[in-house]
Design an enzyme around this catalytic site. Structure first.
Site, short mmCIF file in Angstrom:
data_model
loop_
_atom_site.label_atom_id
_atom_site.label_comp_id
_atom_site.label_asym_id
_atom_site.label_seq_id
_atom_site.Cartn_x
_atom_site.Cartn_y
_atom_site.Cartn_z
N HIS A 476 0.82 -1.21 0.00
CA HIS A 476 0.00 0.00 0.00
C HIS A 476 0.85 1.26 0.00
O HIS A 476 0.32 2.37 -0.16
CB HIS A 476 -0.95 0.00 1.21
CG HIS A 476 -2.26 0.68 0.95
ND1 HIS A 476 -2.42 1.65 -0.01
CD2 HIS A 476 -3.47 0.52 1.54
CE1 HIS A 476 -3.67 2.06 0.00
NE2 HIS A 476 -4.34 1.39 0.93
N ASP A 480 -2.33 2.04 -4.56
CA ASP A 480 -3.60 2.33 -3.89
C ASP A 480 -4.67 1.34 -4.33
O ASP A 480 -4.52 0.60 -5.30
CB ASP A 480 -4.06 3.75 -4.23
CG ASP A 480 -3.18 4.81 -3.59
OD1 ASP A 480 -2.62 4.53 -2.51
OD2 ASP A 480 -3.03 5.89 -4.20
#
Length: 503
Positions: A476, A480
């Site tokens: 992450h 995204d």
């Protein structure tokens, strides 16, 4: 009178042979033209007859040794003669076997298994021991032919590169036979050997194959009786074995009937404490480091694989005939992943030194489960390869991973990884990222399900479809949720609407 028995030349392009079996022992009576020993060359296996009648007074070359043509391998003393003592030359010194460097960044290795023991005869390039490094497991071949006279480093020990781990000499201490160290000229009057060519494999008959072929078969739990030989009149070559393994896999033949034990065996490891192998310890370290480094996030998509399944069923015979490998679902998945990675390169990127590095190529890692661990060989520049090239590369890398024939460069430089956890029937897995990559795609099991379909007019119907779950694990810090969703949507679309040529 003593008569030299030589290694015969079995063809114009053959300059050496391997003695695979002595059919007589020193002191035995032999008749002229009676089979004396068996040899194997890269063209043919043969039984070599005795050139004269008499007594096999000396064997000079051990079973398993490879020698040049015209080398004296034995002496037969004709009836009524006394054998002259053999002239042997003591071997001075030996050849050091060192821990090899398996890559620029590798400085040590662990000996996980010795494939020979002290006193064993070894051939040049015959696997001698197995090592494990932080990049790859590998079999290390003998640098010379001779006898493994000393093992200096035991199993489980980790040593630096260029450390001497063993010594190979030219003869066995206290051996009952001597080893010739110089070739001799054949007698002009010696009769030509009668060569018994191999025949097609028939149940119950001896299978014609070389020591190397038998070694490869044993390593892959392969019954050579099921392999079609293309050598001289049915002899099995190493190419035949590799072709069979690429088409049917390791241990692919039907098992022989087994005797039912009177009592079920106890679990092999119950109650034992087993230390981690070198590979297992490295895997453990890498997994902990990955979880500590990357905030893992997962997204799961269900893909309708019905179209792909139909194409595969229709084309698999033709594909195998044209390319020499079986058509599985994996190349479809790999090609779809490559197409999606080209559209969304962030999923193929790496976070390094506070910057996102977009790789110029897609180096596709393929996780391969081994009996002793896990390894991820890499298909370099997958975006430049055709469907068939990717299929063949996947098959080749998996086969060589299981037989410990990969080199370090083949397990380095990956940018995105596929792992097939569904092969064992699972719905999907949540994999750990293979650092320093940013994403990994886990493949779930392929199953038929009842699915609601909606046509162009909005009418619903229920149909049986081939469905499969895919789980993308991503870092992450760089990727995204929107990026992962776009990537997976493109991946799903490529599979469900497959239009690409596969041959």
């Amino acid at each position: 009178m003593p008569t030299d028995v030589i290694m015969p030349q079995m063809g114009e392009s053959i300059f050496e042979g391997t003695i695979t079996k002595w059919l007589k022992k020193a002191g035995d009576l032999v008749h002229k033209d009676e089979p004396l020993f068996e040899i194997s060359t890269d063209k043919v296996d043969a039984e070599i007859p005795s050139p004269v009648a008499g007594v096999l007074s000396e064997i000079k070359v051990l079973e398993g040794a490879t020698v040049e043509i015209n080398t004296v391998v034995a002496i037969v003393t004709e009836s009524g003669e006394t054998a002259a003592p053999a002239a042997t030359v003591p071997v001075v010194g030996g050849t050091d076997v060192v821990m090899p460097q398996m890559g620029e960044s590798i400085f040590e290795g662990t000996i996980t298994k010795w494939l020979k023991k002290a006193g064993d005869a070894v051939q040049k390039d015959e696997p001698l021991f197995e090592i494990s490094t932080d990049k790859v497991d590998a079999e290390i071949p003998s640098p010379v032919a001779g006898v493994l006279t000393e093992i200096k480093v035991g199993e489980g020990a980790t040593v630096e590169i260029n450390t001497v781990v063993a010594v190979i000499g030219g003869s066995t201490p206290n051996a009952s036979v001597s080893t010739s160290i110089a070739p001799a000229i054949a007698k002009p009057s010696a009769p030509a050997p009668k060569v018994q060519l191999a025949t097609p494999q028939v149940p119950g008959e001896r299978i014609r194959s070389s020591p190397l072929v038998r070694r490869i078969a044993a390593d892959n739990s392969l019954d050579l009786g099921q392999v079609a030989g293309t050598g001289s009149e049915g002899r099995i070559t190493k190419e035949d074995v590799f072709r069979h393994l690429s088409q049917h896999g390791a241990g692919s033949v039907a098992a022989r009937p087994a005797v039912t034990p009177t009592a079920p065996p106890a679990p092999l490891l119950a109650g034992q404490v087993v230390p981690l192998t070198k590979m297992r310890a490295i895997i453990a370290q890498r997994m902990v480091e990955s979880v500590a480094t990357s905030p893992h996030v997962y997204t799961v998509y269900k893909v309708d694989m019905t179209r792909v399944a139909r194409i595969r069923a229709r084309e698999k015979s033709r594909f195998e005939q044209q390319n020499g490998v079986k058509l599985t679902f994996m190349p479809f998945i790999a090609v779809a992943a490559v197409e999606a990675l080209r559209k969304f390169p962030i999923v193929n990127a790496t976070l390094e030194d506070g910057s996102i590095h977009y790789h110029p190529s897609i180096n596709l890692g393929i996780a391969v489960a081994l009996e002793w661990g896990l390894i991820v060989p890499v298909i370099k520049q997958a975006e430049k390869r055709s469907f068939a090239e990717i299929a063949k590369a996947m098959n080749d890398l998996a086969l060589r991973a299981r037989s410990k024939k990969l080199v370090p460069e083949e397990v380095m430089g990956g940018t995105f990884t596929l792992t097939n956890s569904g092969v064992f029937g699972g719905e999907f897995g949540t994999p750990i990222i293979n650092q320093p990559e940013s994403a990994i795609l886990a493949i779930g099991g392929l199953k038929k399900e009842a699915v609601v379909l909606t046509d162009a007019e909005g009418n619903d119907s229920i149909a049986i479809r081939s469905m499969q779950h895919f789980c993308l694990g991503f870092d992450h810090r760089t990727i995204d949720g929107a990026d992962s969703g776009k990537f997976m949507s493109a991946f799903k679309k490529a599979l469900e609407g497959w239009e690409r040529e596969i041959c």
